[in-house]
Enzyme design. Structure first.
Site, PDB file in Angstrom:
ATOM      1  N   SER A  80       0.820  -1.171   0.009  1.00 36.65           N
ATOM      2  CA  SER A  80       0.098  -0.083  -0.100  1.00 36.65           C
ATOM      3  C   SER A  80       0.913   1.158  -0.043  1.00 36.65           C
ATOM      4  O   SER A  80       2.205   1.084   0.459  1.00 36.65           O
ATOM      5  CB  SER A  80      -0.763   0.047   1.500  1.00 36.65           C
ATOM      6  OG  SER A  80      -1.472   1.473   1.614  1.00 36.65           O
ATOM      7  N   TYR A 116      -1.043  -0.859  10.155  1.00 41.30           N
ATOM      8  CA  TYR A 116      -0.787  -1.158   8.775  1.00 41.30           C
ATOM      9  C   TYR A 116       0.284  -0.644   7.977  1.00 41.30           C
ATOM     10  O   TYR A 116       0.945  -1.425   7.092  1.00 41.30           O
ATOM     11  CB  TYR A 116      -1.948  -0.352   8.454  1.00 41.30           C
ATOM     12  CG  TYR A 116      -2.640  -0.874   6.857  1.00 41.30           C
ATOM     13  CD1 TYR A 116      -2.934  -1.894   6.468  1.00 41.30           C
ATOM     14  CD2 TYR A 116      -2.563   0.308   5.996  1.00 41.30           C
ATOM     15  CE1 TYR A 116      -3.565  -2.353   5.333  1.00 41.30           C
ATOM     16  CE2 TYR A 116      -3.015   0.344   4.839  1.00 41.30           C
ATOM     17  CZ  TYR A 116      -3.626  -1.296   4.187  1.00 41.30           C
ATOM     18  OH  TYR A 116      -3.961  -1.173   3.121  1.00 41.30           O
TER      19      TYR A 116
HETATM   20  N1  LIG Z   1      -8.904  -0.422  -0.574  1.00 44.88           N
HETATM   21  C1  LIG Z   1      -7.793   0.442  -0.665  1.00 44.88           C
HETATM   22  O1  LIG Z   1      -7.895   1.565  -0.569  1.00 44.88           O
HETATM   23  C2  LIG Z   1      -6.521  -0.432  -0.536  1.00 44.88           C
HETATM   24  C3  LIG Z   1      -5.242   0.476  -0.608  1.00 44.88           C
HETATM   25  C4  LIG Z   1      -4.026  -0.197  -0.704  1.00 44.88           C
HETATM   26  C5  LIG Z   1      -3.890  -1.611  -0.204  1.00 44.88           C
HETATM   27  N2  LIG Z   1      -5.106  -2.317  -0.228  1.00 44.88           N
HETATM   28  C6  LIG Z   1      -4.906  -3.636   0.106  1.00 44.88           C
HETATM   29  O2  LIG Z   1      -5.417  -4.404  -0.849  1.00 44.88           O
HETATM   30  C7  LIG Z   1      -5.957  -5.576  -0.292  1.00 44.88           C
HETATM   31  C8  LIG Z   1      -7.332  -5.940  -0.685  1.00 44.88           C
HETATM   32  O3  LIG Z   1      -8.262  -4.772  -0.005  1.00 44.88           O
HETATM   33  P1  LIG Z   1      -9.439  -4.499  -0.531  1.00 44.88           P
HETATM   34  O4  LIG Z   1      -9.763  -3.050  -0.568  1.00 44.88           O
HETATM   35  O5  LIG Z   1     -10.261  -5.089  -1.587  1.00 44.88           O
HETATM   36  O6  LIG Z   1     -10.481  -4.810   0.701  1.00 44.88           O
HETATM   37  P2  LIG Z   1     -11.670  -5.634   0.807  1.00 44.88           P
HETATM   38  O7  LIG Z   1     -12.114  -5.671   2.541  1.00 44.88           O
HETATM   39  O8  LIG Z   1     -12.691  -5.340  -0.068  1.00 44.88           O
HETATM   40  O9  LIG Z   1     -11.535  -7.363   0.840  1.00 44.88           O
HETATM   41  C9  LIG Z   1     -10.346  -7.851   1.521  1.00 44.88           C
HETATM   42  C10 LIG Z   1     -10.653  -9.407   1.462  1.00 44.88           C
HETATM   43  O10 LIG Z   1      -9.666 -10.150   2.327  1.00 44.88           O
HETATM   44  C11 LIG Z   1     -10.409 -11.133   2.881  1.00 44.88           C
HETATM   45  N3  LIG Z   1      -9.500 -11.258   4.355  1.00 44.88           N
HETATM   46  C12 LIG Z   1      -9.229 -10.675   5.359  1.00 44.88           C
HETATM   47  N4  LIG Z   1      -8.741 -11.135   6.195  1.00 44.88           N
HETATM   48  C13 LIG Z   1      -8.270 -12.409   5.648  1.00 44.88           C
HETATM   49  C14 LIG Z   1      -7.740 -13.329   6.162  1.00 44.88           C
HETATM   50  N5  LIG Z   1      -7.240 -13.534   7.379  1.00 44.88           N
HETATM   51  N6  LIG Z   1      -7.607 -14.444   5.390  1.00 44.88           N
HETATM   52  C15 LIG Z   1      -7.986 -14.585   4.313  1.00 44.88           C
HETATM   53  N7  LIG Z   1      -8.557 -13.701   3.738  1.00 44.88           N
HETATM   54  C16 LIG Z   1      -9.006 -12.527   4.348  1.00 44.88           C
HETATM   55  C17 LIG Z   1     -11.726 -10.431   3.426  1.00 44.88           C
HETATM   56  O11 LIG Z   1     -12.679 -11.411   3.612  1.00 44.88           O
HETATM   57  C18 LIG Z   1     -12.166  -9.821   2.194  1.00 44.88           C
HETATM   58  O12 LIG Z   1     -12.650 -10.504   1.366  1.00 44.88           O
HETATM   59  C19 LIG Z   1      -5.537  -5.475   1.107  1.00 44.88           C
HETATM   60  O13 LIG Z   1      -4.360  -6.084   1.286  1.00 44.88           O
HETATM   61  C20 LIG Z   1      -5.363  -4.077   1.368  1.00 44.88           C
HETATM   62  O14 LIG Z   1      -4.662  -3.845   2.548  1.00 44.88           O
HETATM   63  C21 LIG Z   1      -6.275  -1.600  -0.372  1.00 44.88           C
END
Ligand SMILES: NC(=O)c1ccc[n+]([C@@H]2O[C@H](COP(=O)([O-])OP(=O)(O)OC[C@H]3O[C@@H](n4cnc5c(N)ncnc54)[C@H](O)[C@@H]3O)[C@@H](O)[C@H]2O)c1
Length: 264
Positions: free
Chosen positions: A141, A159
């Site tokens: 991120s 985070y």
């Molecule tokens: N959305 C953003 O702005 C953003 C920005 C930078 C990085 N990210 C990263 O991208 C990734 C996905 O984020 P997103 O925005 O799609 O989030 P989201 O909440 O829409 O989806 C995350 C998914 O991960 C699953 N999950 C959580 N803990 C878990 C575990 N212990 N084992 C298996 N699955 C698990 C959840 O059930 C969910 O389906 C994450 O790593 C997040 O940190 C997101």
């Protein structure tokens, strides 16, 4: 098709970016193992892949549990016997808070899912990749590049620490397994419109501040992260390893985190 005949594991594939990547990888010809702690969500993604004519397996798996991760890769081994792509996307931000605010349980959980989850998955994947090489993508991120978030967020110490650690893990894996043809790279998205960021979208200060401080003047879409993951997964990225790709509409290079602390 850019992943024709390849086998991929995508974690956190029940929602958001992981769901999008699972659908996209399958559309590009991969057989995809969709893993998520939320079994119902990942089954819904699997049905969406099947409805679109793709091949996918749904696996309920908490990536922070080494036994569940071992079972995931045993299943990949049993069904297809090899792996080409691992997208370590599962993650959680946890509640915002600085080092002195965050409780120990939250700190440990955020590190456990984001960092240890990727670590367990890489250890499961490497033996299955050793024959023909492969591509590992770690979801970091822009939090890995800055000390904290803009207004309405503040410090997110666990985070920030977890996502920074993934950059080290990425380089370490790229260094060790390059000679076996395994590439490992990190993706650093800015704010992407998913369930994870929905609570922030209710804050006018956050939305206005970030959009104004982003050269492309908007948030990202999960499809845009999935496209970049697809590039790194594919042979088009065959000489890229140990690298980090930022997808944030220019937020960090425009000094967004600093700028958004000012009244706009
Ligand atoms: N959305 C953003 O702005 C953003 C920005 C930078 C990085 N990210 C990263 O991208 C990734 C996905 O984020 P997103 O925005 O799609 O989030 P989201 O909440 O829409 O989806 C995350 C998914 O991960 C699953 N999950 C959580 N803990 C878990 C575990 N212990 N084992 C298996 N699955 C698990 C959840 O059930 C969910 O389906 C994450 O790593 C997040 O940190 C997101």
């Amino acid at each position: 098709m850019r992943l024709e005949g390849k086998v991929a594991v995508v974690t956190g594939a029940g929602n958001g970016i992981g769901r999008c990547a699972g659908l996209r990888f399958a559309r590009e010809g991969a057989t995809v193992f969709l893993a998520d702690v939320d079994g119902a969500a990942v089954e819904a993604t699997q049905r969406a892949v099947s409805d679109a004519g793709g091949a996918a397996h749904a696996v309920a798996c908490d990536v922070s549990d080494p036994d569940q991760v071992a079972a995931l890769f045993e299943r990949v081994d049993g069904e297809v016997g090899r792996l080409d792509v691992l997208y370590n996307n599962a993650g959680t931000a946890g509640p915002p808070g600085g080092v002195t605010d965050v409780d120990v349980a939250t700190w440990n959980r955020v590190i456990d899912i984001n960092v240890n989850g990727a670590f367990h998955c890489i250890r499961g994947a490497i033996p299955l990749m050793s024959a023909g090489g492969g591509s590992i993508i770690n979801q970091a991120s822009v939090a890995a590049l800055v000390g904290g978030g803009p207004p309405a967020v503040g410090p997110v110490a666990a985070y920030t620490t977890a996502k920074s650690a993934l950059l080290g893990l990425t380089r370490s894996v790229a260094y060790q397994f390059g000679e076996r043809g395994v590439r490992c790279n990190a993706l650093l998205p800015g704010t992407i419109d998913t369930a994870m960021t929905q609570p922030l979208m209710d804050s006018e200060a956050y939305v206005d501040g970030v959009v104004k401080a982003t050269p492309l003047q908007r948030f990202g879409r999960p499809e845009e992260v999935a496209s970049t993951a697809l590039f790194l997964a594919s042979d088009e990225a065959s000489f890229i390893t140990g690298e980090s790709i930022v997808l944030d509409g220019g937020f960090v290079i425009a000094q967004g985190p600093v700028y958004t602390r000012m009244a706009l």
